[in-house]
Design a protein around this motif. Structure first.
Motif, PDB file in Angstrom:
ATOM      1  N   THR A   1       7.837   4.821  -5.644  1.00 32.93           N
ATOM      2  CA  THR A   1       6.417   4.755  -4.782  1.00 32.93           C
ATOM      3  C   THR A   1       6.321   2.892  -5.030  1.00 32.93           C
ATOM      4  OG1 THR A   1       5.838   5.942  -6.627  1.00 32.93           O
ATOM      5  CG2 THR A   1       4.231   4.301  -6.515  1.00 32.93           C
ATOM      6  N   LEU A   2       6.821   2.406  -4.296  1.00 37.19           N
ATOM      7  CA  LEU A   2       7.161   1.251  -4.765  1.00 37.19           C
ATOM      8  C   LEU A   2       7.303   0.485  -3.515  1.00 37.19           C
ATOM      9  CD1 LEU A   2       6.350  -2.162  -5.103  1.00 37.19           C
ATOM     10  CD2 LEU A   2       8.636  -2.469  -6.228  1.00 37.19           C
ATOM     11  N   ILE A   3       8.527   1.584  -3.199  1.00 42.65           N
ATOM     12  CA  ILE A   3       8.491   0.713  -1.205  1.00 42.65           C
ATOM     13  C   ILE A   3       7.982   1.908  -0.259  1.00 42.65           C
ATOM     14  CG2 ILE A   3      10.446   1.383   0.705  1.00 42.65           C
ATOM     15  CD1 ILE A   3      12.273   1.267  -2.298  1.00 42.65           C
ATOM     16  N   LYS A   4       7.226   3.168  -0.875  1.00 43.09           N
ATOM     17  CA  LYS A   4       6.677   3.596   0.391  1.00 43.09           C
ATOM     18  C   LYS A   4       5.130   2.295   0.496  1.00 43.09           C
ATOM     19  CE  LYS A   4       5.912   7.630  -2.269  1.00 43.09           C
ATOM     20  NZ  LYS A   4       5.401   8.634  -2.284  1.00 43.09           N
ATOM     21  N   LYS A   5       4.475   2.469  -0.569  1.00 44.22           N
ATOM     22  CA  LYS A   5       2.905   1.474  -0.987  1.00 44.22           C
ATOM     23  C   LYS A   5       3.288   0.502   0.152  1.00 44.22           C
ATOM     24  CE  LYS A   5       0.820   1.429  -4.150  1.00 44.22           C
ATOM     25  NZ  LYS A   5       0.400   1.088  -5.615  1.00 44.22           N
ATOM     26  N   ILE A   6       4.205  -0.267   0.244  1.00 44.49           N
ATOM     27  CA  ILE A   6       4.875  -1.471   0.976  1.00 44.49           C
ATOM     28  C   ILE A   6       5.697  -1.288   2.043  1.00 44.49           C
ATOM     29  CG2 ILE A   6       5.847  -3.849   0.780  1.00 44.49           C
ATOM     30  CD1 ILE A   6       5.682  -3.660  -2.080  1.00 44.49           C
ATOM     31  N   ALA A   7       5.876  -0.240   2.520  1.00 46.65           N
ATOM     32  CA  ALA A   7       7.037  -0.319   3.714  1.00 46.65           C
ATOM     33  C   ALA A   7       6.965   0.967   4.575  1.00 46.65           C
ATOM     34  CB  ALA A   7       8.223  -1.020   3.302  1.00 46.65           C
ATOM     35  N   LEU A   8       6.294   2.044   3.890  1.00 50.21           N
ATOM     36  CA  LEU A   8       6.540   3.992   4.270  1.00 50.21           C
ATOM     37  C   LEU A   8       5.429   3.907   4.904  1.00 50.21           C
ATOM     38  CD1 LEU A   8       9.332   4.824   2.780  1.00 50.21           C
ATOM     39  CD2 LEU A   8       9.926   3.452   4.527  1.00 50.21           C
ATOM     40  N   ASP A   9       5.236   4.512   5.997  1.00 49.60           N
ATOM     41  CA  ASP A   9       4.583   5.242   7.029  1.00 49.60           C
ATOM     42  C   ASP A   9       4.598   6.511   6.922  1.00 49.60           C
ATOM     43  OD1 ASP A   9       2.475   2.662   7.011  1.00 49.60           O
ATOM     44  OD2 ASP A   9       3.590   2.460   8.202  1.00 49.60           O
ATOM     45  N   PRO A  10       3.489   7.568   7.355  1.00 54.69           N
ATOM     46  CA  PRO A  10       3.942   8.961   7.291  1.00 54.69           C
ATOM     47  C   PRO A  10       4.839   9.092   8.741  1.00 54.69           C
ATOM     48  CG  PRO A  10       1.871   9.245   6.692  1.00 54.69           C
ATOM     49  CD  PRO A  10       2.497   7.819   6.812  1.00 54.69           C
ATOM     50  N   SER A  11       6.014  10.526   8.684  1.00 56.80           N
ATOM     51  CA  SER A  11       6.589  10.173   9.703  1.00 56.80           C
ATOM     52  C   SER A  11       5.746  10.731  10.872  1.00 56.80           C
ATOM     53  CB  SER A  11       7.751  11.070   9.647  1.00 56.80           C
ATOM     54  OG  SER A  11       8.924  10.741  11.101  1.00 56.80           O
ATOM     55  N   GLU A  12       6.409  10.292  11.920  1.00 56.85           N
ATOM     56  CA  GLU A  12       6.061  10.968  12.976  1.00 56.85           C
ATOM     57  C   GLU A  12       6.759  11.692  14.292  1.00 56.85           C
ATOM     58  OE1 GLU A  12       4.362   7.597  15.840  1.00 56.85           O
ATOM     59  OE2 GLU A  12       2.640   6.836  14.112  1.00 56.85           O
ATOM     60  N   LEU A  13       7.635  11.786  13.691  1.00 55.65           N
ATOM     61  CA  LEU A  13       9.476  12.740  14.369  1.00 55.65           C
ATOM     62  C   LEU A  13       8.236  14.358  14.751  1.00 55.65           C
ATOM     63  CD1 LEU A  13      12.773  11.306  11.957  1.00 55.65           C
ATOM     64  CD2 LEU A  13      11.807  11.427  14.470  1.00 55.65           C
ATOM     65  N   PRO A  14       9.053  14.985  15.593  1.00 55.81           N
ATOM     66  CA  PRO A  14       8.497  15.911  15.557  1.00 55.81           C
ATOM     67  C   PRO A  14       9.079  17.413  14.528  1.00 55.81           C
ATOM     68  CG  PRO A  14       9.152  15.097  18.230  1.00 55.81           C
ATOM     69  CD  PRO A  14       9.187  14.272  16.480  1.00 55.81           C
ATOM     70  N   ALA A  15       8.415  17.847  13.927  1.00 55.07           N
ATOM     71  CA  ALA A  15       9.032  19.065  12.874  1.00 55.07           C
ATOM     72  C   ALA A  15      10.044  19.453  13.397  1.00 55.07           C
ATOM     73  CB  ALA A  15       7.758  20.235  12.749  1.00 55.07           C
ATOM     74  N   GLU A  16      10.343  20.092  14.677  1.00 53.40           N
ATOM     75  CA  GLU A  16      11.812  20.361  15.091  1.00 53.40           C
ATOM     76  C   GLU A  16      12.510  19.791  14.710  1.00 53.40           C
ATOM     77  OE1 GLU A  16      13.638  22.882  19.152  1.00 53.40           O
ATOM     78  OE2 GLU A  16      11.570  21.667  18.923  1.00 53.40           O
ATOM     79  N   GLN A  17      12.556  18.316  15.169  1.00 56.98           N
ATOM     80  CA  GLN A  17      13.829  17.244  14.971  1.00 56.98           C
ATOM     81  C   GLN A  17      14.150  17.250  13.349  1.00 56.98           C
ATOM     82  OE1 GLN A  17      12.638  13.532  16.228  1.00 56.98           O
ATOM     83  NE2 GLN A  17      15.146  12.766  16.657  1.00 56.98           N
ATOM     84  N   GLN A  18      13.410  16.999  12.550  1.00 55.98           N
ATOM     85  CA  GLN A  18      12.889  17.059  11.344  1.00 55.98           C
ATOM     86  C   GLN A  18      14.046  18.514  10.473  1.00 55.98           C
ATOM     87  OE1 GLN A  18       9.868  15.442   8.410  1.00 55.98           O
ATOM     88  NE2 GLN A  18       8.413  14.569  10.219  1.00 55.98           N
ATOM     89  N   ALA A  19      13.216  19.655  11.032  1.00 53.04           N
ATOM     90  CA  ALA A  19      14.228  20.195  10.690  1.00 53.04           C
ATOM     91  C   ALA A  19      15.813  20.990  11.224  1.00 53.04           C
ATOM     92  CB  ALA A  19      13.628  21.500  11.045  1.00 53.04           C
TER      93      ALA A  19
END
Length: 340
Positions: free
Chosen positions: A138-156
């Motif tokens: 929760t702490l790291i997401k709030k400070i340093a992470l944003d939603p991924s922009e990778l294509p769904a196919e690449q993530q899968a």
């Protein structure tokens, strides 16, 4: 023998100026020729003699007598009463304290505490580890992470490789979870949290998009951190060290906060070099057991090294507590180890 001083009655801060008279077996406290206290020497208690402080005499009924002369020392316990005072004045004792106190602290903080941390992680309930991981995440997401922009196919595709390796290594899929995030702070990187979540940044996934086996090597390295419970160990070690220092220096106010916030403290530190080498070894062994090559791990490190070298201006902006590479062994050492 007569000693001038102040006599304090039982449970009182008011004193009388008196004289203590010492015989072979008893001591009498006299005020204006009247004996106001008489006690056997064998029943007396003395405060620890320290230079510059009066040698306080405590009677068995709770009353006290303190000599006016702060340098006076009672003769009937001379043999064992002046040890602290002699040590305080001894140059050799002071020198020994200067040498051995830091050595003792080093042994406690760098040997005893890590050993206790290794033992303690095996006794932690799973829900405690889960809470620690979620606090950190929760702490790291709030400070340093944003939603991924990778294509769904690449993530899968990467998720499928990840799940396949978990099945092959008989690792619990409910514990080991893979997530993708965009991060301007981390750049091309991956990290594992105490409860088993592994985070891969978009930059890393794109960097190794044409080297899927190298990305698998990175994932195996992060799995190694979880398997060996590095996150929990280093958090327990940090908490234990803080408590030890608080006890030594008498500052106990922060102990409760440390106990309640151990999960979030993981976000403020990287793994030790030994832990990184242990995770590297896990990755190299599992790569070969899965039919891949240890060269895949070397390829991943080389790609990361080139990426981070080309982003020096970006890396200078990274906050200290987010800079995980600082505690890693040198990139060349890791590459050479993998190539061998």
């Amino acid at each position: 023998m007569h000693v001038k001083g102040h006599f304090f009655p039982i449970a009182s801060s008011n004193y009388q100026v008196c004289v203590a008279t010492i015989s072979d077996t008893h001591i009498e406290v006299i005020n204006d020729e009247h004996v106001i206290a008489r006690h056997a020497i064998s029943s007396l208690k003395l405060s620890s003699g320290m230079a510059g402080l009066a040698d306080e005499l405590n009677f068995e009924d709770g009353s006290r007598f303190i000599p006016q002369d702060v340098s006076y020392r009672w003769p009937f316990k001379e043999n064992n009463h002046h040890i602290m005072e002699r040590l305080e004045k001894s140059k050799w004792a002071i020198l020994a304290a200067v040498i051995f106190t830091p050595l003792f602290m080093w042994l406690v903080l760098y040997k005893a505490v890590p050993a206790i941390a290794v033992y303690s992680v095996d006794t932690l309930p799973r829900n405690v580890v889960e809470q620690m991981g979620e606090q950190s995440f929760t702490l790291i997401k709030k400070i340093a992470l944003d939603p991924s922009e990778l294509p769904a196919e690449q993530q899968a595709k990467v998720q499928a490789h990840f799940t396949s390796m978990l099945n092959a290594l008989s690792l619990d899929q409910s514990v080991y979870r893979l997530s993708f995030y965009k991060s301007d702070s981390f750049g091309a990187n991956a990290f594992a949290l105490p409860h088993g979540r592994i985070v891969v940044t978009d930059d890393l996934a794109n960097l190794l998009a044409d080297k899927p086996n190298a990305l698998k090597a990175v994932l195996l390295h992060e799995m190694g951190h979880v398997v060996h419970q590095h996150s929990v160990r280093i958090t327990a070690q940090s908490a234990a060290s803080t408590i030890v220092l608080a006890v030594v220096f008498g500052d106990l106010e922060g102990v409760a906060e440390v106990a309640l916030g151990t999960g979030a403290s993981f976000a403020q530190q990287g793994f030790s070099r030994d832990m990184e080498r242990e995770a590297d070894t896990f990755a190299l062994i599992q790569l070969e057991s899965l039919g891949y090559s240890s060269n895949d791990f070397a390829d991943a490190i080389e790609a990361l090294q080139e990426s981070h070298t080309s982003e020096n201006e970006h890396l200078e902006k990274v906050n200290d507590f987010l800079e995980y590479l600082s505690s890693h062994p040198s990139a060349q050492e890791r590459i050479d180890n993998a190539r061998k």
